[in-house]
Design an enzyme around this catalytic site. Sequence first.
Site, PDB file in Angstrom:
ATOM      1  CE1 TYR A 152      -4.005   2.078   0.699  1.00 10.62           C
ATOM      2  CE2 TYR A 152      -2.735   3.045   2.490  1.00 10.62           C
ATOM      3  CZ  TYR A 152      -3.847   3.051   1.674  1.00 10.62           C
ATOM      4  OH  TYR A 152      -4.806   4.039   1.820  1.00 10.62           O
ATOM      5  CE  LYS A 156      -3.785   5.252  -1.254  1.00 12.40           C
ATOM      6  NZ  LYS A 156      -4.832   5.819  -2.128  1.00 12.40           N
TER       7      LYS A 156
HETATM    8  N1  LIG Z   1      -9.980   4.880   5.392  1.00 16.56           N
HETATM    9  C1  LIG Z   1      -8.737   5.234   5.686  1.00 16.56           C
HETATM   10  O1  LIG Z   1      -8.265   5.090   6.835  1.00 16.56           O
HETATM   11  C2  LIG Z   1      -7.854   5.829   4.627  1.00 16.56           C
HETATM   12  C3  LIG Z   1      -6.669   6.456   5.043  1.00 16.56           C
HETATM   13  C4  LIG Z   1      -5.847   7.024   4.078  1.00 16.56           C
HETATM   14  C5  LIG Z   1      -6.201   6.966   2.748  1.00 16.56           C
HETATM   15  N2  LIG Z   1      -7.352   6.346   2.374  1.00 16.56           N
HETATM   16  C6  LIG Z   1      -7.676   6.319   0.949  1.00 16.56           C
HETATM   17  O2  LIG Z   1      -8.928   6.931   0.747  1.00 16.56           O
HETATM   18  C7  LIG Z   1      -9.608   6.316  -0.343  1.00 16.56           C
HETATM   19  C8  LIG Z   1     -10.984   5.859   0.094  1.00 16.56           C
HETATM   20  O3  LIG Z   1     -10.850   4.997   1.204  1.00 16.56           O
HETATM   21  P1  LIG Z   1     -12.132   4.506   2.037  1.00 16.56           P
HETATM   22  O4  LIG Z   1     -11.577   3.997   3.315  1.00 16.56           O
HETATM   23  O5  LIG Z   1     -13.167   5.555   2.042  1.00 16.56           O
HETATM   24  O6  LIG Z   1     -12.569   3.252   1.137  1.00 16.56           O
HETATM   25  P2  LIG Z   1     -13.908   2.392   1.151  1.00 16.56           P
HETATM   26  O7  LIG Z   1     -14.609   2.544   2.446  1.00 16.56           O
HETATM   27  O8  LIG Z   1     -13.483   1.038   0.699  1.00 16.56           O
HETATM   28  O9  LIG Z   1     -14.786   3.093   0.002  1.00 16.56           O
HETATM   29  C9  LIG Z   1     -14.299   3.103  -1.307  1.00 16.56           C
HETATM   30  C10 LIG Z   1     -15.351   3.567  -2.271  1.00 16.56           C
HETATM   31  O10 LIG Z   1     -14.795   3.444  -3.591  1.00 16.56           O
HETATM   32  C11 LIG Z   1     -15.603   2.569  -4.375  1.00 16.56           C
HETATM   33  N3  LIG Z   1     -14.735   1.801  -5.250  1.00 16.56           N
HETATM   34  C12 LIG Z   1     -13.720   0.983  -4.890  1.00 16.56           C
HETATM   35  N4  LIG Z   1     -13.185   0.408  -5.971  1.00 16.56           N
HETATM   36  C13 LIG Z   1     -13.870   0.896  -7.034  1.00 16.56           C
HETATM   37  C14 LIG Z   1     -13.794   0.669  -8.423  1.00 16.56           C
HETATM   38  N5  LIG Z   1     -12.891  -0.159  -8.954  1.00 16.56           N
HETATM   39  N6  LIG Z   1     -14.667   1.319  -9.236  1.00 16.56           N
HETATM   40  C15 LIG Z   1     -15.584   2.155  -8.719  1.00 16.56           C
HETATM   41  N7  LIG Z   1     -15.695   2.414  -7.410  1.00 16.56           N
HETATM   42  C16 LIG Z   1     -14.848   1.784  -6.582  1.00 16.56           C
HETATM   43  C17 LIG Z   1     -16.359   1.712  -3.364  1.00 16.56           C
HETATM   44  O11 LIG Z   1     -17.621   1.316  -3.809  1.00 16.56           O
HETATM   45  P3  LIG Z   1     -17.924  -0.043  -4.608  1.00 16.56           P
HETATM   46  O12 LIG Z   1     -17.184  -1.136  -3.915  1.00 16.56           O
HETATM   47  O13 LIG Z   1     -19.401  -0.141  -4.555  1.00 16.56           O
HETATM   48  O14 LIG Z   1     -17.431   0.206  -6.001  1.00 16.56           O
HETATM   49  C18 LIG Z   1     -16.588   2.719  -2.250  1.00 16.56           C
HETATM   50  O15 LIG Z   1     -17.710   3.522  -2.550  1.00 16.56           O
HETATM   51  C19 LIG Z   1      -8.682   5.190  -0.836  1.00 16.56           C
HETATM   52  O16 LIG Z   1      -7.912   5.668  -1.920  1.00 16.56           O
HETATM   53  C20 LIG Z   1      -7.808   4.921   0.372  1.00 16.56           C
HETATM   54  O17 LIG Z   1      -6.569   4.374   0.009  1.00 16.56           O
HETATM   55  C21 LIG Z   1      -8.192   5.773   3.283  1.00 16.56           C
END
Ligand SMILES: NC(=O)c1ccc[n+]([C@@H]2O[C@H](COP(=O)([O-])OP(=O)(O)OC[C@H]3O[C@@H](n4cnc5c(N)ncnc54)[C@H](OP(=O)(O)O)[C@@H]3O)[C@@H](O)[C@H]2O)c1
Length: 247
Positions: A152, A156
């Site tokens: 990961y 990033k």
């Molecule tokens: N949560 C954290 O702690 C955190 C921290 C730092 C960075 N981030 C980054 O923030 C971003 C979002 O994280 P999150 O935690 O909010 O993720 P999440 O809860 O898994 O939500 C991701 C969203 O993206 C959609 N998605 C995933 N793959 C997709 C695809 N191939 N096509 C279309 N839609 C897609 C998912 O919906 P569907 O599955 O329905 O498509 C969902 O709506 C990511 O890039 C992650 O690396 C997260």
Amino acid sequence: MNGFNNNLLLDKTILVAGAGKGIGLACALMAAECGANVVAVARTQSDLDALIAQHPKNITGWAMDVSSNEFFDLMNTLPYLHGLVNNAGINRVGPMDKQTNDNIDAVIDLNIRTLYKISRAAIAPMRRAGNASIVNMSSQMGFVGSPNRTLYCMSKHAVEGVTKAMAVELAADNIRVNTVAPTFVMTPMTAPMFEDETFKTFVFDMIPLGRLGKVEDVANSCTFLLSELAAMITGTSIKVDGGWTAR
Ligand SMILES: NC(=O)c1ccc[n+]([C@@H]2O[C@H](COP(=O)([O-])OP(=O)(O)OC[C@H]3O[C@@H](n4cnc5c(N)ncnc54)[C@H](OP(=O)(O)O)[C@@H]3O)[C@@H](O)[C@H]2O)c1
């Protein structure tokens, strides 16, 4: 309601990739609250329906995979694009010597290759808009390493690097490119991780502000970068990490 003027993004068309849950959902909602016409993309139709129900006039849902040809075909129909939030991303947690080739491919495919391809597709409608902003969703893991997260972290760190390169290349088109780099935020992606008490303690000990990020903390920075308030900001990152990377 958020703390921004509800005209901040008025008449801007903003596409949020990965808008159905978690951070992307909060970014899409805040953009809509600030007057933008939001194109929300995720694979789960019911998530998009729930989002659209909150702002039916200015959110359109595309239920599809952001790495699919169907998605890129639709992107090509956009007359203008003023903002793009490259938020779709995944994690595959595990020690480096146990990572499968499938995991490596999946993380690189979505977090790096697809982010690049979506940005590439955004250039033409952003040029037509004349003034645009790309926000790439990075992570504190784009700046540091952490146990079981080398894969990961690789992805990033690449997001941080490509953001700077895109910012330099696309500045001539008046397209700004930045990242938002959150610490851990409770979302469907991370919820299972926090069932492990040892991991939870590790995370809280690493964050000087002593709490997890909220999706709104991340959306605030995203909204700012999408707006004219950030007109002179490109090629950089806003770390929403409670101080994790300052240690
Ligand atoms: N949560 C954290 O702690 C955190 C921290 C730092 C960075 N981030 C980054 O923030 C971003 C979002 O994280 P999150 O935690 O909010 O993720 P999440 O809860 O898994 O939500 C991701 C969203 O993206 C959609 N998605 C995933 N793959 C997709 C695809 N191939 N096509 C279309 N839609 C897609 C998912 O919906 P569907 O599955 O329905 O498509 C969902 O709506 C990511 O890039 C992650 O690396 C997260």
